[in-house]
Each structure stands twice: as C-alpha cells, then as structure tokens.
Design a protein around this motif. Structure first.
Motif, short mmCIF file in Angstrom:
data_model
loop_
_atom_site.label_atom_id
_atom_site.label_comp_id
_atom_site.label_asym_id
_atom_site.label_seq_id
_atom_site.Cartn_x
_atom_site.Cartn_y
_atom_site.Cartn_z
N PHE A 30 -3.14 -1.66 -4.38
CA PHE A 30 -3.45 -0.47 -3.62
C PHE A 30 -2.49 0.81 -3.41
N PRO A 31 -3.02 2.26 -3.70
CA PRO A 31 -2.08 3.15 -3.40
C PRO A 31 -1.50 3.00 -1.87
N VAL A 32 -0.19 3.34 -1.71
CA VAL A 32 0.45 2.91 -0.56
C VAL A 32 -0.02 3.89 0.57
N GLY A 33 -0.38 5.00 0.33
CA GLY A 33 -1.27 5.96 1.27
C GLY A 33 -2.44 5.24 1.93
N ALA A 34 -3.36 4.60 1.02
CA ALA A 34 -4.56 3.96 1.43
C ALA A 34 -4.07 2.95 2.62
N LEU A 35 -2.93 2.19 2.27
CA LEU A 35 -2.52 1.02 3.27
C LEU A 35 -1.82 1.73 4.49
N PHE A 36 -1.20 2.63 4.27
CA PHE A 36 -0.20 3.00 5.54
C PHE A 36 -1.23 3.84 6.56
N LYS A 37 -2.40 4.55 6.11
CA LYS A 37 -3.00 5.10 7.07
C LYS A 37 -3.88 4.34 7.88
N GLU A 38 -3.76 3.19 7.67
CA GLU A 38 -4.59 2.19 8.55
C GLU A 38 -3.59 1.99 9.78
N HIS A 39 -2.40 2.55 9.73
CA HIS A 39 -1.36 1.87 10.68
C HIS A 39 -0.41 3.01 11.03
N MET A 40 -0.43 4.33 10.44
CA MET A 40 0.52 5.31 10.81
C MET A 40 -0.02 6.40 10.82
N GLN B 231 -7.22 -5.57 6.13
CA GLN B 231 -8.33 -6.35 6.42
C GLN B 231 -8.16 -7.89 6.17
N GLU B 232 -6.99 -8.17 7.50
CA GLU B 232 -6.46 -9.29 7.53
C GLU B 232 -5.91 -10.28 6.66
N ARG B 233 -5.41 -9.35 5.48
CA ARG B 233 -4.49 -10.01 4.63
C ARG B 233 -3.33 -9.14 4.31
N PRO B 234 -2.16 -9.92 4.48
CA PRO B 234 -0.67 -9.26 4.75
C PRO B 234 -0.50 -8.61 3.18
N PHE B 235 0.07 -7.45 3.34
CA PHE B 235 0.45 -6.53 2.18
C PHE B 235 2.14 -6.27 2.14
N ASP B 236 2.71 -6.16 0.93
CA ASP B 236 4.12 -5.60 1.00
C ASP B 236 4.02 -4.53 -0.35
N LEU B 237 5.09 -3.92 -0.46
CA LEU B 237 5.18 -2.88 -1.48
C LEU B 237 6.11 -2.98 -2.67
N ARG B 238 5.69 -2.42 -3.71
CA ARG B 238 6.60 -2.62 -5.00
C ARG B 238 7.17 -0.90 -4.93
N VAL B 239 8.45 -0.77 -5.20
CA VAL B 239 9.18 0.55 -5.26
C VAL B 239 9.72 0.57 -6.66
N THR C 275 13.32 7.57 -7.82
CA THR C 275 12.06 6.68 -7.52
C THR C 275 10.68 7.26 -8.03
N THR C 276 10.37 6.62 -9.06
CA THR C 276 9.23 7.12 -9.59
C THR C 276 7.71 6.56 -9.67
N GLY C 277 7.84 5.54 -8.64
CA GLY C 277 6.25 4.80 -8.48
C GLY C 277 6.47 3.94 -7.38
N MET C 278 5.44 4.04 -6.45
CA MET C 278 5.19 2.99 -5.41
C MET C 278 3.60 2.64 -5.24
N LEU C 279 3.66 1.32 -4.84
CA LEU C 279 2.12 0.69 -4.83
C LEU C 279 2.28 -0.29 -3.97
N GLY C 280 1.19 -0.71 -3.24
CA GLY C 280 1.02 -1.92 -2.31
C GLY C 280 0.39 -2.92 -2.79
N ARG C 281 0.73 -4.22 -2.26
CA ARG C 281 0.26 -5.33 -3.02
C ARG C 281 -0.34 -6.16 -1.89
N VAL C 282 -1.58 -6.40 -1.83
CA VAL C 282 -2.18 -7.03 -0.85
C VAL C 282 -2.48 -8.53 -1.05
#
Length: 295
Positions: free
Chosen positions: A187-197, A143-151, A163-170
């Motif tokens: 955000f869950p990573v899957g919710a962010l990934f599905k917009e691009h992959m 939604q026009e805001r950059p995101f990265d991930l915490r692993v 590796t026990t957890g992953m999340l997205g940070r918008v």
C-alpha cells in the motif's frame, strides 16, 4: 567499486546501537538462548524469533506469554445451568491465573506450559543456525491486519544517501509477518497513515522516516563503506513511535513499479544504474547514442 552486502542482522544492529541517537529506534534484540527468551517474554510479553541471516521473512516466528484463567481442575468449569448458577459455581471454584506460551509461525500456532517446553519446540526449527530474539511491537493495523513499512535509501549520483521510496506492507490474514513475498499486500504509506493520523502528523512522520533512512545509511557506512542501498523495515506502534526492525542491504526495488507515480521508480532505477546494481535501459542507451551522433 563492488556493492557491499551485509547478511548478518546482528552485525548491523550492533553498528547502529553505537549511535546513541539512533539506538532509541531499535527494539531490544538479543542472540537467541533459553534464558534470553525467558527474560524477553517476561519483559515484553511478545517476541519475534528470527534467523540472523535470511530474507523474505523466512524462518520468522512469534512467541507470546499470556495469562489464562483456569479452574482448579485445570479447565474452565462446565455447566448447563443458567448464568446465575454458573456464577455460583465460579464463586465456589475461583479461576486461577496461569501463564501459557504460544508459538506462531506461518498460519499455525502451538501452546506450551512453560518457556522450557517452548524452547524445546524451537530447537529443531532453529537447528544449528544463529537466531535472534527481538521485542515484539504492537503494530498499527489496516482492516484488522498489522502493517509495517519499507523505506528505501540509496546513494545518489553525487555520493550522498537519499531516501527514494516508501511503501506499506500489510500482513496476509493470520500471518505473523508482513513481507510481500509471504502474501503481504503493498500500500502507499499515505493510504495507511490517514486511518491513524492527522495530516500534520502524516507529514511529520514521513519526514522522520526519510531522515531515518539517511541517518542509518551514514551510520552503517562507518563500518561498511561499500554500501550503496538499504531497505529499512520500520514498525509504527500504537503511540505512533517508529521502530527499526531490521535493515536489508539487498533491498527489492521492483516492487516500487507497482505505484501509479512512475517518477518514483524512474529515480530509484536511475540511482541503481549509477552505482552499478542495474544496467541502463536499452532505450535510454540508444537515445544517448543518438544524441552523441547528432552532436
């Protein structure tokens, strides 16, 4: 054994760079100085300037080198004439390209005419602290805001990295960092990934992230044998390549409680209890005592 913490981003980066296979994940990073700032802006256009020691994104700034087109007077020519007349004026007074330098921090921005002016504005912010300058990554957006991930990667009860957890940070609107403590959204990573992959690419990226956490843990452990947990901040660029921005040796784990799948946090909590970061839940201790007494 006491859990080891390593606060220096630069020290951890140097250890990771010793591994040729892992070094490809590290954006170009240098100790801050005027000459390095100038070179990095020339090479990458955008850089992040951040304290060598610090958490929650505190003190992180972004600098950009941009080309603007000005009239010979230094301003865009103003005219109230129709577009055809404006075109004639622009032809008579062609715009000249000029490099400008933008510093962004929190939600504010300042513009400078040279790297030296930019550096002069940074000096009172940096003071006598050690800072790094790091290649900026063009992040994927939600939604026009950059995101990265915490692993999150932890030592499991068997003593292996997992590796026990992953999340997205918008990022919050107009913010230069994505950190949850600075207004970012989780955000869950899957919710962010599905917009691009595609689904296959989502699966492959998730596996690469899990593997990266384990490999980084093993590499850092060569220099810091008392590590038990790591939080990797990972960026994904427009080509879907992964970039390791930094590694935190005291990662937040409570944020994983936010997700509906409670099994994720239960495992994270169990591992953290096993290596001594957290105390067991009173409930689990009581139930264990009951089992022993019944036996």
């Amino acid at each position: 054994m006491k859990i080891q913490r390593v606060s220096s981003k630069w020290a951890k980066t140097k250890v990771i760079l010793q591994n040729r296979q892992l070094s490809v994940y590290i954006p170009e990073t240098r100790k801050y100085g005027l000459e390095d700032l100038k070179e990095m802006l020339h090479l990458h256009g955008t850089v992040y300037i951040k304290p060598d020691r610090g958490t929650y994104g505190s003190g992180v700034m972004r600098a950009e080198q941009r080309v603007v087109h000005l009239s010979p007077s230094g301003q865009q020519p103003e005219t109230r004439e129709p577009e055809t007349a404006a075109a004639g004026i622009e032809a008579e007074f062609p715009a000249e390209p000029k490099l400008m330098y933008i510093l962004r921090y929190a939600k504010d921005a300042e513009v400078f005419n040279s790297p030296e002016e930019l550096h002069a504005a940074l000096v009172p912010r940096i003071k006598d602290r050690s800072y790094l300058v790091q290649q900026g990554i063009d992040l994927l957006q939600h939604q026009e805001r950059p995101f990265d991930l915490r692993v999150l990667t932890q030592k499991n009860p068997q003593g292996s990295w997992e590796t026990t957890g992953m999340l997205g940070r918008v990022a919050a609107p107009q913010k230069v960092i994505t950190n949850y403590h600075s207004g970012g959204s989780v955000f869950p990573v899957g919710a962010l990934f599905k917009e691009h992959m595609t689904s296959d690419e989502m699966s492959a990226t998730t596996q690469e992230l899990k593997s990266l956490g384990v490999r980084i843990g093993a590499q850092l452990e060569t220099a810091y044998p008392g590590l038990k947990e790591l939080g990797l901040d990972v960026a994904i660029d427009q080509h879907h390549d992964l970039w390791l921005l930094e590694v935190n040796t005291l990662p937040s784990i409570i944020v994983f409680k936010l997700f509906p799948n409670k099994a994720i946090y239960r495992k994270i909590h169990r591992y953290a209890v096993a290596y001594g970061r957290l105390k067991p839940n009173r409930k689990s201790v009581t139930s264990r005592r009951k089992r022993i007494s019944n036996f």
